[in-house]
Scaffold this motif. Structure first.
Motif, PDB file in Angstrom:
ATOM      1  N   VAL A   1      28.241  -7.686  31.629  1.00 39.68           N
ATOM      2  CA  VAL A   1      27.352  -8.037  30.947  1.00 39.68           C
ATOM      3  C   VAL A   1      26.612  -6.971  30.555  1.00 39.68           C
ATOM      4  O   VAL A   1      25.900  -6.704  29.457  1.00 39.68           O
ATOM      5  N   VAL A   2      26.626  -5.892  31.440  1.00 36.83           N
ATOM      6  CA  VAL A   2      25.818  -4.740  31.035  1.00 36.83           C
ATOM      7  C   VAL A   2      26.774  -3.654  30.746  1.00 36.83           C
ATOM      8  O   VAL A   2      26.640  -2.840  29.606  1.00 36.83           O
ATOM      9  N   THR A   3      27.851  -3.310  31.316  1.00 34.41           N
ATOM     10  CA  THR A   3      28.818  -2.304  31.137  1.00 34.41           C
ATOM     11  C   THR A   3      29.606  -2.300  29.750  1.00 34.41           C
ATOM     12  O   THR A   3      29.697  -1.455  29.310  1.00 34.41           O
ATOM     13  N   LEU A   4      29.933  -3.383  29.327  1.00 34.08           N
ATOM     14  CA  LEU A   4      30.515  -3.482  27.961  1.00 34.08           C
ATOM     15  C   LEU A   4      29.679  -3.342  26.759  1.00 34.08           C
ATOM     16  O   LEU A   4      30.061  -2.332  25.901  1.00 34.08           O
ATOM     17  N   PRO A   5      28.437  -3.944  26.811  1.00 34.14           N
ATOM     18  CA  PRO A   5      27.687  -3.585  25.485  1.00 34.14           C
ATOM     19  C   PRO A   5      27.151  -2.191  25.583  1.00 34.14           C
ATOM     20  O   PRO A   5      27.089  -1.529  24.589  1.00 34.14           O
ATOM     21  N   ALA A   6      27.097  -1.563  26.916  1.00 30.91           N
ATOM     22  CA  ALA A   6      26.842  -0.216  26.899  1.00 30.91           C
ATOM     23  C   ALA A   6      27.930   0.798  26.615  1.00 30.91           C
ATOM     24  O   ALA A   6      27.554   1.854  25.891  1.00 30.91           O
ATOM     25  N   ALA A   7      28.896   0.317  26.884  1.00 31.91           N
ATOM     26  CA  ALA A   7      30.359   1.108  26.493  1.00 31.91           C
ATOM     27  C   ALA A   7      30.234   1.146  24.947  1.00 31.91           C
ATOM     28  O   ALA A   7      30.577   2.170  24.313  1.00 31.91           O
ATOM     29  N   MET A   8      30.054  -0.025  24.133  1.00 28.27           N
ATOM     30  CA  MET A   8      29.839  -0.044  22.723  1.00 28.27           C
ATOM     31  C   MET A   8      28.872   0.765  22.322  1.00 28.27           C
ATOM     32  O   MET A   8      29.206   1.560  21.428  1.00 28.27           O
ATOM     33  N   GLU A   9      27.594   0.619  22.843  1.00 25.98           N
ATOM     34  CA  GLU A   9      26.682   1.700  22.516  1.00 25.98           C
ATOM     35  C   GLU A   9      27.110   3.076  22.487  1.00 25.98           C
ATOM     36  O   GLU A   9      26.772   3.648  21.431  1.00 25.98           O
ATOM     37  N   ALA A  10      27.635   3.606  23.533  1.00 25.55           N
ATOM     38  CA  ALA A  10      27.959   4.913  23.852  1.00 25.55           C
ATOM     39  C   ALA A  10      28.887   5.150  22.940  1.00 25.55           C
ATOM     40  O   ALA A  10      28.824   6.317  22.155  1.00 25.55           O
ATOM     41  N   LEU A  11      29.930   4.513  22.450  1.00 23.77           N
ATOM     42  CA  LEU A  11      30.970   4.691  21.552  1.00 23.77           C
ATOM     43  C   LEU A  11      30.296   4.952  20.135  1.00 23.77           C
ATOM     44  O   LEU A  11      30.658   6.016  19.423  1.00 23.77           O
ATOM     45  N   LYS A  12      29.239   4.030  19.731  1.00 25.07           N
ATOM     46  CA  LYS A  12      28.544   4.020  18.455  1.00 25.07           C
ATOM     47  C   LYS A  12      27.987   5.738  18.390  1.00 25.07           C
ATOM     48  O   LYS A  12      27.947   6.326  17.401  1.00 25.07           O
ATOM     49  N   LYS A  13      27.118   6.052  19.193  1.00 30.19           N
ATOM     50  CA  LYS A  13      26.432   7.301  19.596  1.00 30.19           C
ATOM     51  C   LYS A  13      27.208   8.528  19.293  1.00 30.19           C
ATOM     52  O   LYS A  13      26.818   9.313  19.041  1.00 30.19           O
TER      53      LYS A  13
END
Lengths: 344, 344
Positions: free
Chosen positions: B18-30
């Motif tokens: 719930v935390v790690t996947l959205p964070a991963a996506m966020e990091a990929l975008k950044k």
């Protein structure tokens, strides 16, 4: 009310007589059963005492010292060379039974070494420990306090020492905090890798086998401030580091907030309105508010005031001395040690 | 910009995917140069990844694990029985060179033990150490940070271990914090009785003789939060206690203030107006803001996220992994260790 005689090393602390003498007077006014020995350099005590109303003058006695233990003096050197110091003479008054307690804001190390030399250790105690009360929130989120020892007297401890500290802290808390069955815990680290170092683990084993002591296990630093225990035991190195880190964070937070509220006129205005809310917090964190550490394990009552304490803080320390002396804590500790540690 | 591949144990932490996947996506975008291995139970990753825009899907690869290391699992048991866990497979990706770093919010002890087993230690390092950045004020009262190690990996340390930690922390700080000559200090107690325990004293002697290291001596917990050093070294027991005590006091203060501001309508109103001032402070103290501890001493980059980290916190940890991998910190540490400790 029985009269209590307390010997005050008026020369100790960062501010010396400027703080200790007015605090002494304050304490005399507040407690009609208090008698004080004011121990220090005569020149500095005389002018002050001579101005006191006669009623108060009658309840204090000046004791002339010719030396002062400096704040940065090496403890063993002070012990050897400062036999006429205010600290030493104040301790001697407890030794002789003229005073029931001694209060000093002087050099902690010297106080420790001299206290040990003059008052001697209680039978069965290997080492004295320094105990302070720290602020915490209780289970219901209400302000409370926790007694923590050792906070710097012993930097290398055996499990047996921690065991003794636990028994001493519990006896103190029963008598002075009026708790029937104080919860005693060992300060330890959390779930990281392994729980605790060897010393703490072995101390935990000793304590869980100990009858007559309400040992509740390990607490972490976070739980300590949430009222998880009444007495928290650790070695002096760890305790002192935890204490100083706590002070550091508290200051960091208050400085941070000050900066934010000082940004501009608007924030300053809100800061002004919020002042009463901050006042309570500052009181809770102010070492003056819960001033007066006890050197536990000595055959006599010795209270260490924070070196930087102001007048209200030093009054606190004198009052703590009165409570500890009134309850005859050293005798209680001695009884508990004998009963718990050395009887089977 | 060179592509950096990071392996993420998406199952770790209190909140898992719930935390790690959205964070991963966020990091990929950044970070357009970031490539991610998402290691975990397929069922939990698939639905999320399939929803991502193609551009992002191309920059991450799913790696199927069939086991999860539990947060309270005994580290050595996890090492023996969880060979198909997300944690283990993520580490293997670093070992094989497919990924340049691994990030996990999982069980610290297990991560430590597995990391050591899979990645091996750097030559000349006896033990890995956990290092975090803590907030502090610099000399001018401006917000800064201090790197502290060890925070819990080693509960019993020799002076030689502290010496190695100092060299590793300094090399890290040079590379990642861009400091030419980071000030390295030992965490110690103040002037109470004697300065420090035997281990710290001997480590101090070793460090003062060390060429090529900017060793500045002892700091107390209070000074640590005032920017007295860039890298602070202590054993894991002491470090963890200091960290948890700091957290405890911070929470005590914030809870106290909340209570005061919640007293009545008037205080609530002022609290509402003061909100922006508190926001800055909360950010500074929020572990999410400086999330991402490093396990130093391993032959590979391993970043530990706080177990309770939220999405922005986990993004921080991924970004820390990128910085540490980019600077090739393990190689730098290895070079410094060899140069400083084992050459004369």
């Amino acid at each position: 009310l029985k009269t209590l005689a307390v010997a005050i090393d008026v020369m100790g602390g960062d501010h010396g007589t400027v703080v200790t003498l007015p605090a002494a007077m304050e304490a005399l006014k507040k407690h009609s059963n208090l008698f004080l020995y004011l121990v220090g350099i005569s020149d500095q005590i005389e002018p002050f005492v001579s101005l006191l109303p006669e009623e108060l003058q009658e309840r204090c006695k000046r004791v002339a010292a010719t030396q002062v233990v400096e704040m940065d003096e090496v403890p063993t050197v002070a012990l050897r060379t400062k036999k006429a110091s205010s600290m030493r003479l104040a301790l001697e008054l407890v030794k002789s039974g003229e005073a029931q307690a001694c209060v000093s804001a002087g050099n902690t190390g010297a106080l420790m070494v001299m206290g040990r030399y003059v008052l001697k250790m209680l039978p069965g105690v290997d080492r004295p420990a320094i105990m302070y009360a720290l602020p915490c929130d209780d289970d219901n989120g209400l302000p409370s306090k926790v007694r923590v020892l050792d906070l710097g007297a012993n930097v290398d401890c055996d499990p047996e020492h921690l065991h003794q500290f636990a028994v001493m802290g519990s006896a103190f808390s029963k008598a002075v905090d009026n708790l029937a069955n104080p919860r005693v815990a060992l300060l330890n680290i959390g779930s990281e890798v392994m729980k605790g170092n060897e010393t703490v683990k072995r101390a935990g084993e000793l304590l869980s086998q100990q009858q007559g002591l309400n040992y509740i296990g390990y607490v972490e630093g976070t739980q300590m401030y949430r009222g998880a225990a009444d007495v928290v035991v650790c070695d002096g190195f760890v305790g002192n580091i935890a204490l100083k880190a706590s002070e550091g964070v508290a200051r960091l937070i208050l400085d941070s907030l000050k900066r934010e509220f000082n940004r501009n006129f608007y924030t300053k205005l809100i800061g002004f309105l919020a002042k009463p809310m901050f006042k309570k917090l500052k009181q809770r964190l102010d070492p003056n508010e819960h001033n007066g550490g006890t050197l536990l394990g000595l055959n006599g009552v010795l209270i260490k005031s924070h070196g930087g304490a102001q007048i209200p803080g030093f009054v606190c320390a004198i009052e703590e001395a009165m409570r500890v002396a009134e309850q005859q804590v050293p005798a209680l500790i001695s009884k508990d040690l004998e009963k718990l540690l050395y009887e089977e």
